[in-house]
Enzyme design. Structure first.
Site, PDB file in Angstrom:
ATOM      1  CE1 TYR A  50      52.194  27.475   7.787  1.00  0.00           C
ATOM      2  CE2 TYR A  50      49.892  27.686   7.210  1.00  0.00           C
ATOM      3  CZ  TYR A  50      50.985  27.049   7.890  1.00  0.00           C
ATOM      4  OH  TYR A  50      50.783  26.141   8.740  1.00  0.00           O
ATOM      5  CB  ALA A  75      45.732  32.990  -3.234  1.00  0.00           C
ATOM      6  CG  ASN A 125      46.876  39.478  -5.684  1.00  0.00           C
ATOM      7  OD1 ASN A 125      47.980  39.353  -6.088  1.00  0.00           O
ATOM      8  ND2 ASN A 125      46.314  40.708  -5.121  1.00  0.00           N
ATOM      9  CE1 TYR A 129      41.692  33.253   0.290  1.00  0.00           C
ATOM     10  CE2 TYR A 129      40.189  32.339   1.945  1.00  0.00           C
ATOM     11  CZ  TYR A 129      41.300  32.041   1.019  1.00  0.00           C
ATOM     12  OH  TYR A 129      42.118  30.974   1.010  1.00  0.00           O
ATOM     13  CG  HIS A 145      44.846  32.113  10.439  1.00  0.00           C
ATOM     14  ND1 HIS A 145      45.682  31.966   9.103  1.00  0.00           N
ATOM     15  CD2 HIS A 145      43.638  32.051   9.558  1.00  0.00           C
ATOM     16  CE1 HIS A 145      45.238  32.311   8.026  1.00  0.00           C
ATOM     17  NE2 HIS A 145      43.840  32.116   8.494  1.00  0.00           N
ATOM     18  CG  LEU A 146      42.801  30.456  17.855  1.00  0.00           C
ATOM     19  CD1 LEU A 146      42.538  31.767  18.602  1.00  0.00           C
ATOM     20  CD2 LEU A 146      41.554  29.484  18.243  1.00  0.00           C
ATOM     21  NE  ARG A 199      36.559  28.998  11.735  1.00  0.00           N
ATOM     22  CZ  ARG A 199      35.314  29.330  12.165  1.00  0.00           C
ATOM     23  NH1 ARG A 199      34.408  28.749  12.680  1.00  0.00           N
ATOM     24  NH2 ARG A 199      35.012  30.527  11.822  1.00  0.00           N
ATOM     25  N   GLY A 236      31.450  38.186  10.129  1.00  0.00           N
ATOM     26  CA  GLY A 236      31.667  37.002   9.098  1.00  0.00           C
ATOM     27  C   GLY A 236      31.927  35.676   9.673  1.00  0.00           C
ATOM     28  CG  ASP A 237      34.479  34.161  12.893  1.00  0.00           C
ATOM     29  OD1 ASP A 237      35.248  34.016  11.953  1.00  0.00           O
ATOM     30  OD2 ASP A 237      35.194  34.408  14.123  1.00  0.00           O
TER      31      ASP A 237
HETATM   32  N1  UDP Z   1      39.831  33.859  16.676  1.00  0.00           N
HETATM   33  C1  UDP Z   1      39.945  34.128  18.103  1.00  0.00           C
HETATM   34  N2  UDP Z   1      41.272  35.118  18.359  1.00  0.00           N
HETATM   35  C2  UDP Z   1      42.033  35.354  17.620  1.00  0.00           C
HETATM   36  C3  UDP Z   1      42.256  34.744  16.101  1.00  0.00           C
HETATM   37  C4  UDP Z   1      40.913  34.165  15.845  1.00  0.00           C
HETATM   38  O1  UDP Z   1      39.092  34.170  18.658  1.00  0.00           O
HETATM   39  O2  UDP Z   1      42.872  36.189  17.795  1.00  0.00           O
HETATM   40  C5  UDP Z   1      39.160  33.007  16.344  1.00  0.00           C
HETATM   41  C6  UDP Z   1      38.183  33.361  15.016  1.00  0.00           C
HETATM   42  O3  UDP Z   1      37.261  34.366  15.353  1.00  0.00           O
HETATM   43  C7  UDP Z   1      37.520  32.148  14.711  1.00  0.00           C
HETATM   44  C8  UDP Z   1      38.514  30.963  14.960  1.00  0.00           C
HETATM   45  O4  UDP Z   1      39.435  31.733  15.958  1.00  0.00           O
HETATM   46  O5  UDP Z   1      36.443  31.836  15.440  1.00  0.00           O
HETATM   47  C9  UDP Z   1      39.559  30.489  14.002  1.00  0.00           C
HETATM   48  O6  UDP Z   1      39.868  31.738  13.197  1.00  0.00           O
HETATM   49  P1  UDP Z   1      41.095  31.804  12.032  1.00  0.00           P
HETATM   50  O7  UDP Z   1      41.178  33.159  11.780  1.00  0.00           O
HETATM   51  O8  UDP Z   1      42.018  31.032  12.839  1.00  0.00           O
HETATM   52  O9  UDP Z   1      40.515  30.721  10.735  1.00  0.00           O
HETATM   53  P2  UDP Z   1      39.070  30.876   9.846  1.00  0.00           P
HETATM   54  O10 UDP Z   1      38.415  32.049  10.484  1.00  0.00           O
HETATM   55  O11 UDP Z   1      39.875  31.257   8.639  1.00  0.00           O
HETATM   56  O12 UDP Z   1      38.365  29.603  10.121  1.00  0.00           O
END
Ligand code: UDP
Length: 331
Positions: free
Chosen positions: A14, A76, A92, A140, A185-186, A216, A280-281
């Site tokens: 990406y 990566a 990787n 990761y 990703h969201l 975020r 893990g969020d």
């Molecule tokens: N998220 C969500 N629904 C989805 C995808 C992601 O609610 O379909 C949430 C996710 O749990 C997190 C936020 O969106 O709280 C950002 O997630 P993302 O994977 O985009 O980025 P990262 O976790 O790597 O910061």
């Protein structure tokens, strides 16, 4: 920038794909990846090398041929997905970087820009600065941090480590954007679901944040490319030692706010539902960007959330027209 040879590893991913389209086509840019680039990537055929960084012999031959003045190391395993095995992250992210650094050393290539991540930091409920404690919680983040250390421990190589926060959106000219398999990703998920009239699932609304959903720091891919470009110039011009920068917008948005903003961008009432927390969020992951602003003279210019969403909608509209559908892990 004068005509230096720049090699981008991970040029089919990406960020790599977008970076190649962002660069001026007259620059001497080479790309290396284990996968071929997609049709939208602007790279001369002769400047692309297909190679796995785990294949040290082949890597050494290619680097010897290109003789790059600087390497932008983006290759990566970046998706955080329970199905990906630990060994894949280790190979990787860590071993691949170790191979690259030792090959650079033996060929006297001494400049690198490394794409690291917000996932190396310890959870915190305030803006994160570069010298805040590190404590990655997933494989990761752990393997990206080990790779950072391999780079920093090598005193012959001058480096800039960029810790990216939530990279998102698309470059409109020449058009290219996010297309992961699967998308996790969201923003790409929400945009695709919204445009298809499907329900968006929000992971958890019981976090200790203003509206209960995670916060975020979203940063437009074009700002990421600008940060890499400025880092390249900085390394060529600056005699000071290696350094680390956070690259984000410096402002947080909750998952609920993203849905609200998207609703305004596509002018349609969206269907969404709260589901359980994702393992893990972190509740809050937003960075302080004072260091990069003052040293690199970089600040985000395109990362207003409406702009991020509009450009991703533009890219997704193109994908739909071409009958290419983002893989959303739909059940
Ligand atoms: N998220 C969500 N629904 C989805 C995808 C992601 O609610 O379909 C949430 C996710 O749990 C997190 C936020 O969106 O709280 C950002 O997630 P993302 O994977 O985009 O980025 P990262 O976790 O790597 O910061």
């Amino acid at each position: 920038m004068s005509k230096k040879n720049i090699l981008v590893t991970g040029c089919s991913g990406y960020i790599g794909s977008c970076l190649l389209n962002f660069f001026n086509p007259n620059q001497n840019i080479y790309g290396l990846d284990k996968k071929k680039p997609s049709n939208w990537v602007k790279i001369k055929k002769k400047n692309f090398y297909q190679c796995n960084l785990l294949n040290k012999k082949k890597l050494s031959k290619i680097l010897n041929k290109i003789n790059p003045d600087l390497i932008v190391h983006l290759a990566a395993k970046s998706t955080v997905n329970e199905k990906i095995k630990n060994i894949d992250y280790l190979k990787n992210n860590f071993i691949a970087t170790k191979n690259l650094i030792s090959t650079m050393n033996s060929l006297n290539i001494n400049k690198i820009i490394y794409s690291s991540t917000a996932a190396v930091y310890k959870k915190k409920n305030k803006l994160i600065s570069e010298n805040d404690p590190l404590f990655p919680i997933n494989k990761y983040g752990k393997t990206k941090l080990r790779a950072e250390r391999v780079i920093l421990n090598n005193k012959n190589i001058k480096s800039i480590i960029l810790r990216f926060f939530n990279v998102s959106s698309a470059i409109k000219k020449p058009l290219i954007g996010e297309l992961h398999e699967p998308e996790t990703h969201l923003i790409p998920i929400a945009v695709s679901r919204a445009m298809n009239g499907k329900k968006i699932l929000i992971n958890g609304n019981d976090y200790n944040t203003k509206d209960g959903t995670c916060i975020r720091d979203y940063i437009h891919i074009k700002d990421i490319c600008r940060a890499i470009d400025k880092s390249i110039n900085y390394l060529f011009q600056n005699k000071s030692s290696s350094t680390i920068f956070n690259i984000g917008n410096g402002k947080g948005l909750s998952n609920k706010e993203i849905i609200h903003q998207l609703q305004e961008v596509i002018q349609k009432k969206l269907i969404f539902e709260y589901t359980k927390r994702r393992k893990g969020d972190s509740a809050f992951l937003v960075c302080n960007i004072n260091k990069v602003k003052s040293k690199l003279k970089w600040r985000p210019l395109y990362s207003n959330i409406k702009n991020i969403l509009k450009d991703d909608v533009y890219w997704n509209t193109y994908l739909i027209r071409k009958r290419i559908f983002r893989k959303l892990n739909d059940k």
